[in-house]
Design a protein around this motif. Structure first.
Motif, PDB file in Angstrom:
ATOM      1  N   ARG A  34       0.842  -1.215   0.000  1.00 40.16           N
ATOM      2  CA  ARG A  34       0.000   0.000   0.000  1.00 40.16           C
ATOM      3  C   ARG A  34       0.863   1.246   0.000  1.00 40.16           C
ATOM      4  N   LEU A  35       1.919   1.225   0.780  1.00 32.65           N
ATOM      5  CA  LEU A  35       2.845   2.354   0.806  1.00 32.65           C
ATOM      6  C   LEU A  35       3.489   2.552  -0.563  1.00 32.65           C
ATOM      7  N   VAL A  36       3.912   1.473  -1.190  1.00 32.16           N
ATOM      8  CA  VAL A  36       4.515   1.551  -2.522  1.00 32.16           C
ATOM      9  C   VAL A  36       3.492   2.054  -3.536  1.00 32.16           C
ATOM     10  N   ALA A  37       2.254   1.608  -3.436  1.00 31.24           N
ATOM     11  CA  ALA A  37       1.206   2.087  -4.345  1.00 31.24           C
ATOM     12  C   ALA A  37       1.021   3.597  -4.210  1.00 31.24           C
ATOM     13  N   ALA A  38       1.038   4.098  -2.990  1.00 27.56           N
ATOM     14  CA  ALA A  38       0.924   5.542  -2.771  1.00 27.56           C
ATOM     15  C   ALA A  38       2.150   6.271  -3.332  1.00 27.56           C
ATOM     16  N   MET A  39       3.320   5.661  -3.166  1.00 29.19           N
ATOM     17  CA  MET A  39       4.535   6.264  -3.728  1.00 29.19           C
ATOM     18  C   MET A  39       4.431   6.379  -5.242  1.00 29.19           C
ATOM     19  N   ILE A  40       3.974   5.330  -5.883  1.00 29.81           N
ATOM     20  CA  ILE A  40       3.829   5.331  -7.336  1.00 29.81           C
ATOM     21  C   ILE A  40       2.803   6.378  -7.766  1.00 29.81           C
ATOM     22  N   ALA A  41       1.681   6.443  -7.064  1.00 30.89           N
ATOM     23  CA  ALA A  41       0.623   7.395  -7.391  1.00 30.89           C
ATOM     24  C   ALA A  41       1.104   8.839  -7.295  1.00 30.89           C
ATOM     25  N   HIS A  42       2.043   9.095  -6.381  1.00 34.13           N
ATOM     26  CA  HIS A  42       2.547  10.457  -6.170  1.00 34.13           C
ATOM     27  C   HIS A  42       3.944  10.676  -6.759  1.00 34.13           C
ATOM     28  N   ASN A  43       4.399   9.704  -7.538  1.00 33.46           N
ATOM     29  CA  ASN A  43       5.693   9.813  -8.208  1.00 33.46           C
ATOM     30  C   ASN A  43       6.858  10.000  -7.223  1.00 33.46           C
ATOM     31  N   VAL A  44       6.793   9.285  -6.109  1.00 34.84           N
ATOM     32  CA  VAL A  44       7.871   9.273  -5.121  1.00 34.84           C
ATOM     33  C   VAL A  44       8.748   8.072  -5.447  1.00 34.84           C
ATOM     34  N   LYS A  45      10.026   8.283  -5.651  1.00 33.26           N
ATOM     35  CA  LYS A  45      10.912   7.221  -6.142  1.00 33.26           C
ATOM     36  C   LYS A  45      11.774   6.559  -5.072  1.00 33.26           C
ATOM     37  N   GLN A  56      12.548  -4.583  -1.509  1.00 39.36           N
ATOM     38  CA  GLN A  56      13.420  -4.879  -2.646  1.00 39.36           C
ATOM     39  C   GLN A  56      12.637  -5.366  -3.867  1.00 39.36           C
ATOM     40  N   ARG A  57      11.560  -6.090  -3.651  1.00 39.74           N
ATOM     41  CA  ARG A  57      10.770  -6.625  -4.772  1.00 39.74           C
ATOM     42  C   ARG A  57      10.175  -5.527  -5.643  1.00 39.74           C
ATOM     43  N   TYR A  58      10.062  -4.317  -5.124  1.00 41.59           N
ATOM     44  CA  TYR A  58       9.410  -3.242  -5.867  1.00 41.59           C
ATOM     45  C   TYR A  58      10.371  -2.393  -6.700  1.00 41.59           C
ATOM     46  N   THR A  59      11.609  -2.797  -6.784  1.00 41.07           N
ATOM     47  CA  THR A  59      12.556  -2.018  -7.593  1.00 41.07           C
ATOM     48  C   THR A  59      12.177  -2.031  -9.071  1.00 41.07           C
ATOM     49  N   ASP A  60      11.497  -3.080  -9.519  1.00 41.61           N
ATOM     50  CA  ASP A  60      11.017  -3.117 -10.911  1.00 41.61           C
ATOM     51  C   ASP A  60       9.961  -2.050 -11.172  1.00 41.61           C
ATOM     52  N   GLU A  61       9.378  -1.522 -10.110  1.00 42.26           N
ATOM     53  CA  GLU A  61       8.367  -0.469 -10.230  1.00 42.26           C
ATOM     54  C   GLU A  61       8.998   0.918 -10.192  1.00 42.26           C
ATOM     55  N   GLY A  62      10.322   0.973 -10.163  1.00 39.17           N
ATOM     56  CA  GLY A  62      11.012   2.262 -10.131  1.00 39.17           C
ATOM     57  C   GLY A  62      11.271   2.785  -8.735  1.00 39.17           C
ATOM     58  N   ILE A  63      11.066   1.946  -7.730  1.00 35.79           N
ATOM     59  CA  ILE A  63      11.283   2.348  -6.340  1.00 35.79           C
ATOM     60  C   ILE A  63      12.730   2.052  -5.955  1.00 35.79           C
ATOM     61  N   GLU A  64      13.401   3.051  -5.420  1.00 28.90           N
ATOM     62  CA  GLU A  64      14.772   2.863  -4.934  1.00 28.90           C
ATOM     63  C   GLU A  64      14.741   2.780  -3.411  1.00 28.90           C
ATOM     64  N   VAL A  65      15.210   1.653  -2.892  1.00 27.80           N
ATOM     65  CA  VAL A  65      15.194   1.388  -1.458  1.00 27.80           C
ATOM     66  C   VAL A  65      16.534   1.816  -0.885  1.00 27.80           C
ATOM     67  N   VAL A  66      16.482   2.656   0.156  1.00 27.02           N
ATOM     68  CA  VAL A  66      17.697   3.198   0.763  1.00 27.02           C
ATOM     69  C   VAL A  66      17.729   2.850   2.244  1.00 27.02           C
ATOM     70  N   ASN A  67      18.800   2.227   2.682  1.00 31.78           N
ATOM     71  CA  ASN A  67      19.016   1.932   4.097  1.00 31.78           C
ATOM     72  C   ASN A  67      19.577   3.188   4.763  1.00 31.78           C
ATOM     73  N   PRO A  68      19.025   3.605   5.912  1.00 34.10           N
ATOM     74  CA  PRO A  68      19.529   4.805   6.586  1.00 34.10           C
ATOM     75  C   PRO A  68      21.032   4.747   6.890  1.00 34.10           C
ATOM     76  N   GLY A  69      21.565   3.543   7.097  1.00 27.87           N
ATOM     77  CA  GLY A  69      22.996   3.413   7.356  1.00 27.87           C
ATOM     78  C   GLY A  69      23.855   3.797   6.166  1.00 27.87           C
ATOM     79  N   ALA A  70      23.251   3.835   4.991  1.00 30.18           N
ATOM     80  CA  ALA A  70      23.993   4.187   3.787  1.00 30.18           C
ATOM     81  C   ALA A  70      23.967   5.697   3.502  1.00 30.18           C
ATOM     82  N   VAL A  71      23.211   6.414   4.294  1.00 29.01           N
ATOM     83  CA  VAL A  71      23.066   7.869   4.064  1.00 29.01           C
ATOM     84  C   VAL A  71      24.083   8.620   4.886  1.00 29.01           C
TER      85      VAL A  71
END
Length: 71
Positions: A34-45, A56-71
């Motif tokens: 549901r969160l990913v669907a809302a991201m897609i609807a609002h063009n949040v990547k 991770q499964r949603y990367t094919d939908e254009g979603i980039e998953v970022v771990n806070p430890g990598a920021v």
């Protein structure tokens, strides 16, 4: 506003349903879909989460998953 709130949209439900079927999502992971669907609807990547493997499964939908430890 540092973190703007995006409104719920009528496009979220059909996108959520499509994701649940496409990725065979069940149980508590439907909330992530549901969160990913809302991201897609609002063009949040990007999503910042400690729970990288669940998204991770949603990367094919254009979603980039970022771990806070990598920021």
């Amino acid at each position: 506003m540092l973190f703007p709130l995006l409104p719920d949209s009528s496009t979220v439900y059909p996108m959520w349903r499509q994701l649940v079927v496409k990725y065979d999502v069940s149980g508590v992971q439907v909330h992530d879909a549901r969160l990913v669907a809302a991201m897609i609807a609002h063009n949040v990547k990007h999503i910042l989460t400690f729970n990288v493997t669940d998204f991770q499964r949603y990367t094919d939908e254009g979603i980039e998953v970022v771990n806070p430890g990598a920021v």
